[in-house]
Write a protein that holds these residues in place. Structure first.
Motif, PDB file in Angstrom:
ATOM      1  N   ALA A  94       9.829   2.532  -6.722  1.00 54.95           N
ATOM      2  CA  ALA A  94       9.344   3.587  -7.607  1.00 54.95           C
ATOM      3  C   ALA A  94       8.368   2.787  -8.682  1.00 54.95           C
ATOM      4  O   ALA A  94       8.552   1.884  -9.062  1.00 54.95           O
ATOM      5  CB  ALA A  94      10.612   4.054  -8.445  1.00 54.95           C
ATOM      6  N   LEU A  95       7.196   3.909  -8.973  1.00 54.88           N
ATOM      7  CA  LEU A  95       6.181   3.462  -9.871  1.00 54.88           C
ATOM      8  C   LEU A  95       6.345   4.152 -11.387  1.00 54.88           C
ATOM      9  O   LEU A  95       6.651   5.371 -11.266  1.00 54.88           O
ATOM     10  CB  LEU A  95       4.984   3.916  -9.568  1.00 54.88           C
ATOM     11  N   THR A  96       6.385   3.524 -12.390  1.00 50.84           N
ATOM     12  CA  THR A  96       6.479   3.956 -13.611  1.00 50.84           C
ATOM     13  C   THR A  96       5.281   4.645 -13.954  1.00 50.84           C
ATOM     14  O   THR A  96       3.876   4.375 -13.403  1.00 50.84           O
ATOM     15  CB  THR A  96       6.818   2.780 -14.610  1.00 50.84           C
ATOM     16  N   PRO A  97       4.981   4.972 -15.364  1.00 48.63           N
ATOM     17  CA  PRO A  97       3.733   5.744 -15.850  1.00 48.63           C
ATOM     18  C   PRO A  97       2.647   4.380 -15.857  1.00 48.63           C
ATOM     19  O   PRO A  97       1.449   4.780 -15.779  1.00 48.63           O
ATOM     20  CB  PRO A  97       3.858   6.354 -16.929  1.00 48.63           C
ATOM     21  N   ASN A  98       3.128   3.194 -16.084  1.00 46.53           N
ATOM     22  CA  ASN A  98       2.261   2.070 -16.272  1.00 46.53           C
ATOM     23  C   ASN A  98       1.842   1.406 -15.174  1.00 46.53           C
ATOM     24  O   ASN A  98       0.920   0.705 -14.942  1.00 46.53           O
ATOM     25  CB  ASN A  98       2.989   1.089 -17.254  1.00 46.53           C
ATOM     26  N   ALA A  99       2.564   1.714 -13.905  1.00 49.21           N
ATOM     27  CA  ALA A  99       2.256   1.149 -12.729  1.00 49.21           C
ATOM     28  C   ALA A  99       0.942   1.500 -11.766  1.00 49.21           C
ATOM     29  O   ALA A  99       0.545   2.877 -11.912  1.00 49.21           O
ATOM     30  CB  ALA A  99       3.590   1.248 -11.844  1.00 49.21           C
ATOM     31  N   HIS A 100       0.416   0.676 -11.319  1.00 48.52           N
ATOM     32  CA  HIS A 100      -0.592   0.928 -10.267  1.00 48.52           C
ATOM     33  C   HIS A 100      -0.523   0.380  -8.943  1.00 48.52           C
ATOM     34  O   HIS A 100      -0.639  -0.997  -9.064  1.00 48.52           O
ATOM     35  CB  HIS A 100      -1.993   0.800 -10.867  1.00 48.52           C
ATOM     36  N   LEU A 101      -0.482   0.962  -7.908  1.00 42.79           N
ATOM     37  CA  LEU A 101      -0.213   0.219  -6.838  1.00 42.79           C
ATOM     38  C   LEU A 101      -1.380   0.696  -5.964  1.00 42.79           C
ATOM     39  O   LEU A 101      -1.759   1.663  -5.680  1.00 42.79           O
ATOM     40  CB  LEU A 101       1.087   1.029  -5.853  1.00 42.79           C
ATOM     41  N   ILE A 102      -2.006  -0.550  -5.281  1.00 44.61           N
ATOM     42  CA  ILE A 102      -3.299  -0.366  -4.639  1.00 44.61           C
ATOM     43  C   ILE A 102      -3.039  -0.872  -3.261  1.00 44.61           C
ATOM     44  O   ILE A 102      -2.417  -2.183  -2.991  1.00 44.61           O
ATOM     45  CB  ILE A 102      -4.291  -1.409  -5.305  1.00 44.61           C
ATOM     46  N   ILE A 103      -3.149  -0.221  -2.290  1.00 44.81           N
ATOM     47  CA  ILE A 103      -2.775  -0.414  -0.619  1.00 44.81           C
ATOM     48  C   ILE A 103      -4.288  -0.465   0.102  1.00 44.81           C
ATOM     49  O   ILE A 103      -4.980   0.268   0.137  1.00 44.81           O
ATOM     50  CB  ILE A 103      -2.084   0.361  -0.169  1.00 44.81           C
ATOM     51  N   LYS A 104      -4.706  -1.767   0.339  1.00 49.26           N
ATOM     52  CA  LYS A 104      -5.807  -1.923   0.844  1.00 49.26           C
ATOM     53  C   LYS A 104      -6.037  -1.648   2.404  1.00 49.26           C
ATOM     54  O   LYS A 104      -5.096  -1.344   2.960  1.00 49.26           O
ATOM     55  CB  LYS A 104      -6.318  -3.609   0.782  1.00 49.26           C
ATOM     56  N   PRO A 105      -7.384  -1.212   2.766  1.00 46.62           N
ATOM     57  CA  PRO A 105      -7.390  -0.750   3.838  1.00 46.62           C
ATOM     58  C   PRO A 105      -6.693  -1.844   5.083  1.00 46.62           C
ATOM     59  O   PRO A 105      -7.024  -3.022   5.074  1.00 46.62           O
ATOM     60  CB  PRO A 105      -8.981  -0.697   4.382  1.00 46.62           C
ATOM     61  N   GLY A 106      -6.381  -1.400   6.180  1.00 44.29           N
ATOM     62  CA  GLY A 106      -5.887  -2.135   7.153  1.00 44.29           C
ATOM     63  C   GLY A 106      -4.355  -2.773   6.846  1.00 44.29           C
ATOM     64  O   GLY A 106      -3.912  -3.545   7.702  1.00 44.29           O
ATOM     65  N   THR A 107      -3.770  -2.548   5.904  1.00 41.51           N
ATOM     66  CA  THR A 107      -2.364  -2.955   5.473  1.00 41.51           C
ATOM     67  C   THR A 107      -1.174  -2.287   6.370  1.00 41.51           C
ATOM     68  O   THR A 107      -1.576  -0.999   6.406  1.00 41.51           O
ATOM     69  CB  THR A 107      -2.053  -2.700   3.862  1.00 41.51           C
ATOM     70  N   THR A 108      -0.167  -2.787   6.476  1.00 43.19           N
ATOM     71  CA  THR A 108       0.898  -2.143   7.173  1.00 43.19           C
ATOM     72  C   THR A 108       2.124  -2.411   6.219  1.00 43.19           C
ATOM     73  O   THR A 108       2.320  -3.195   5.639  1.00 43.19           O
ATOM     74  CB  THR A 108       1.320  -3.014   8.540  1.00 43.19           C
ATOM     75  N   VAL A 109       2.703  -1.075   6.086  1.00 44.52           N
ATOM     76  CA  VAL A 109       3.888  -0.910   5.042  1.00 44.52           C
ATOM     77  C   VAL A 109       5.054  -0.366   5.898  1.00 44.52           C
ATOM     78  O   VAL A 109       4.943   0.676   6.499  1.00 44.52           O
ATOM     79  CB  VAL A 109       3.510   0.067   3.936  1.00 44.52           C
ATOM     80  N   LEU A 110       6.079  -1.214   6.048  1.00 44.60           N
ATOM     81  CA  LEU A 110       7.239  -0.906   6.881  1.00 44.60           C
ATOM     82  C   LEU A 110       8.516  -0.444   6.005  1.00 44.60           C
ATOM     83  O   LEU A 110       8.527  -0.888   4.828  1.00 44.60           O
ATOM     84  CB  LEU A 110       7.654  -2.379   7.589  1.00 44.60           C
ATOM     85  N   PHE A 111       9.079   0.623   6.424  1.00 37.80           N
ATOM     86  CA  PHE A 111      10.318   1.377   5.776  1.00 37.80           C
ATOM     87  C   PHE A 111      11.606   0.786   6.571  1.00 37.80           C
ATOM     88  O   PHE A 111      11.933   1.127   7.783  1.00 37.80           O
ATOM     89  CB  PHE A 111      10.105   2.711   5.715  1.00 37.80           C
ATOM     90  N   GLU A 112      12.403   0.176   5.806  1.00 42.56           N
ATOM     91  CA  GLU A 112      13.803   0.121   6.338  1.00 42.56           C
ATOM     92  C   GLU A 112      14.652   1.457   6.355  1.00 42.56           C
ATOM     93  O   GLU A 112      14.103   2.454   5.524  1.00 42.56           O
ATOM     94  CB  GLU A 112      14.412  -0.879   5.558  1.00 42.56           C
TER      95      GLU A 112
END
Length: 188
Positions: free
Chosen positions: A36-54
């Protein structure tokens, strides 16, 4: 006898993010439980990235800032960790977030809340739930609802809607899907 070792550069990610974090394409990121991201958070996902979910992994950028912009030649991939479909993964975005050139693949009834999707692919899922979300030039295909999750007598709304859309589909392709169409429209 051969011994084969596979070593992957993989990061387990969960909890609350309150700063800037960058996901890079040369590593794999596993969402375990909730990120979870708070109002202060910034998540940057670069091109070509793989994000896996359990199984049951959720991603919530409701309050923080998300930069998720792949390219036509380098999609950002969101997928399950194993061969079986993960149960009820939930993707929640800020209504101002734009997700571009991303591929959501191999989930059991993924739920998308808010966000603007452009040039994305959603495929090989057992059902889909899209609420308050705009799909623009997206391809949604091979959505095959699972009999395991559809129960019209259930009090759980996830069991009522196997394929649900409540917002606009702009120039998107919805194709090669079985049993497709809103089966229940009243849940808010």
């Amino acid at each position: 006898t051969k011994l084969v070792l596979t070593i992957e550069d993989k990061y387990i990610v969960r909890g609350v993010l309150d700063s800037t974090l960058v996901f890079y394409p040369n590593k794999k990121y596993v969402i375990s439980n909730t990120l979870a991201l708070t109002p202060n958070a910034h998540l940057i996902i670069k091109p070509g990235t793989t994000v896996l979910f359990e199984e049951g992994g959720t991603f919530s950028a409701d309050y923080g800032k998300l930069t998720c912009k792949g390219t036509p030649d380098s999609l950002i991939t969101f997928t399950s960790t194993g061969k079986s479909y993960n149960v009820l993964n939930h993707f929640s975005f800020n209504e101002n977030d734009t997700i571009e050139y991303a591929h959501f693949h191999h989930f059991l009834l993924p739920k998308f809340d808010y966000g603007n999707f452009k040039d994305c692919i959603i495929d090989d899922c057992q059902g889909i739930w899209v609420k308050h979300t705009i799909l623009n030039r997206c391809n949604v295909f091979n959505i095959n609802p699972s009999n395991e999750i559809f129960d019209p007598n259930s009090s759980n709304p996830y069991h009522w809607a196997v394929c649900y859309f409540d917002r606009s589909l702009y120039y998107s392709n919805i194709m090669n899907n079985q049993g497709f169409g809103p089966l229940w429209r009243g849940y808010e």
